[in-house]
Design an enzyme around this catalytic site. Structure first.
Site, PDB file in Angstrom:
ATOM      1  N   THR A   1      36.080  49.611  32.200  1.00  0.00           N
ATOM      2  CA  THR A   1      36.294  49.195  30.817  1.00  0.00           C
ATOM      3  C   THR A   1      35.007  48.758  30.123  1.00  0.00           C
ATOM      4  O   THR A   1      34.778  49.107  28.956  1.00  0.00           O
ATOM      5  CB  THR A   1      37.326  48.041  30.782  1.00  0.00           C
ATOM      6  N   ALA A  23      36.518  45.782  39.458  1.00  0.00           N
ATOM      7  CA  ALA A  23      37.315  45.352  38.298  1.00  0.00           C
ATOM      8  C   ALA A  23      36.908  43.996  37.725  1.00  0.00           C
ATOM      9  O   ALA A  23      36.476  43.103  38.435  1.00  0.00           O
ATOM     10  CB  ALA A  23      38.804  45.318  38.620  1.00  0.00           C
ATOM     11  N   GLY A  24      37.063  43.912  36.421  1.00  0.00           N
ATOM     12  CA  GLY A  24      36.880  42.639  35.723  1.00  0.00           C
ATOM     13  C   GLY A  24      35.483  42.367  35.216  1.00  0.00           C
ATOM     14  O   GLY A  24      35.254  41.360  34.556  1.00  0.00           O
ATOM     15  N   LYS A  83      40.870  55.317  46.580  1.00  0.00           N
ATOM     16  CA  LYS A  83      40.850  53.911  46.151  1.00  0.00           C
ATOM     17  C   LYS A  83      42.305  53.505  45.983  1.00  0.00           C
ATOM     18  O   LYS A  83      43.002  54.019  45.108  1.00  0.00           O
ATOM     19  CB  LYS A  83      40.085  53.758  44.841  1.00  0.00           C
ATOM     20  N   GLY A  85      40.208  45.159  33.425  1.00  0.00           N
ATOM     21  CA  GLY A  85      40.131  45.255  31.967  1.00  0.00           C
ATOM     22  C   GLY A  85      39.836  43.940  31.266  1.00  0.00           C
ATOM     23  O   GLY A  85      39.734  43.909  30.041  1.00  0.00           O
TER      24      GLY A  85
HETATM   25  C1  LIG Z   1      39.215  52.670  36.899  1.00  0.00           C
HETATM   26  C2  LIG Z   1      39.726  51.789  37.910  1.00  0.00           C
HETATM   27  O1  LIG Z   1      39.809  52.109  39.045  1.00  0.00           O
HETATM   28  C3  LIG Z   1      40.141  50.437  37.510  1.00  0.00           C
HETATM   29  O2  LIG Z   1      41.395  50.178  38.033  1.00  0.00           O
HETATM   30  C4  LIG Z   1      39.072  49.540  38.025  1.00  0.00           C
HETATM   31  O3  LIG Z   1      39.560  48.568  38.825  1.00  0.00           O
HETATM   32  C5  LIG Z   1      38.112  49.124  36.968  1.00  0.00           C
HETATM   33  O4  LIG Z   1      38.413  47.919  36.325  1.00  0.00           O
HETATM   34  P1  LIG Z   1      37.662  47.503  34.984  1.00  0.00           P
HETATM   35  O5  LIG Z   1      38.157  48.441  33.943  1.00  0.00           O
HETATM   36  O6  LIG Z   1      38.039  46.080  34.735  1.00  0.00           O
HETATM   37  O7  LIG Z   1      36.191  47.658  35.205  1.00  0.00           O
END
Ligand SMILES: CC(=O)[C@@H](O)[C@H](O)COP(=O)(O)O
Length: 257
Positions: free
Chosen positions: A207, A184-185, A96, A157
């Protein structure tokens, strides 16, 4: 489920492995959610000490696909070096790819991302690039050899959900045959369901689960939402309409004269 570089996943939930209150709670979150991919950061978990080695052993024991990431890398060089370390440690071609370009939003540096993606795919990696919903960048990542794209829902996050549903829908429509993962997000299971309803193939989050009061229960809730959204997308949802349309047929209704 769609193929990710030739691997068919049993569901569309990918979980991060950072920030849990304890490794045991992380393991429980994976068990209860049946998430099938674990992403792990090599930069955060040092492999040189005992704790790092133990952590990696726990990840391997999860029995899921491991997707190492280059989280925290701010340059092409850092990301490429980290990817090489990851391939050695985890024995996988999957990576990733994150090349962070801006500190407040942790927005990807899309120029560095495309450059790093090309270097890594030429070197035999199977790259999952963390990108924005920009269609031009998406096209360039595909040209660079990526077969999967991971557009952000919102800044890492933040828990804001899908910040730009219009842009994400366009991306889905533009690349119907490319496996797309919202990365993410996400903050709530309903946002994961929304992503899956829009036709995305998977969601990746960390997160929202790790920082929940009860991470394992939240992981299970996300799993249910991902499943519901996937079923809904496959069931061909109705088109919303502006005007009312009676849902109760009037034929056969008794009229008073
Ligand atoms: C763990 C990881 O790879 C993060 O960089 C991912 O993008 C998750 O983002 P969140 O913590 O916002 O879910």
């Amino acid at each position: 489920m769609r193929d990710f570089y030739g691997t068919t996943l049993k569901n569309g939930l990918m979980l991060g492995t950072a920030q849990y209150p304890s490794p045991a709670i992380m393991v429980e979150a994976f068990k209860r959610s049946a998430a099938c991919v674990a992403t792990v950061s090599l930069r955060r978990e040092s492999g040189n000490d005992r704790a790092g080695q133990d952590f990696w052993a726990i990840i391997r024991d999860l029995g899921v696909h491991v997707l190492p990431n280059t989280a925290g890398c701010h340059s092409v060089k850092e990301a490429v070096t980290t990817a090489h370390m990851a391939r050695e440690v985890f024995g996988t071609k999957w990576i990733k790819l994150e090349v962070i370009g801006e500190e407040d939003t942790l927005q990807p540096d899309v120029f560095g991302l495309v450059e790093a993606a090309r270097i890594l795919t030429d070197d035999g990696f199977q790259v999952f690039p963390y990108t924005t919903e920009d269609l031009v960048v998406a096209g360039k990542l595909l040209d660079a050899g990526c077969e999967v794209l991971m557009p952000w829902g919102a800044p890492i996050g933040s828990g804001l959900g899908l910040n730009n549903p219009y842009g994400l829908k366009s991306m889905r429509a533009h690349f119907p045959d490319v496996p797309l993962v919202i990365d993410a997000g996400l903050g709530l299971p309903s946002q994961a369901a929304q992503a899956m309803e829009m036709g995305f193939d998977a969601v990746l989050l960390n997160t929202a689960v790790a920082k929940a009061g009860d991470p394992a229960a939240m992981a299970e809730a996300f799993a249910g939402a991902v499943h519901a959204g996937h079923l809904a997308a496959a069931a061909d949802p109705m088109e919303p309409r502006d005007m009312a349309a009676p849902s109760t047929p009037v034929l056969g209704k008794a009229f008073l004269l």
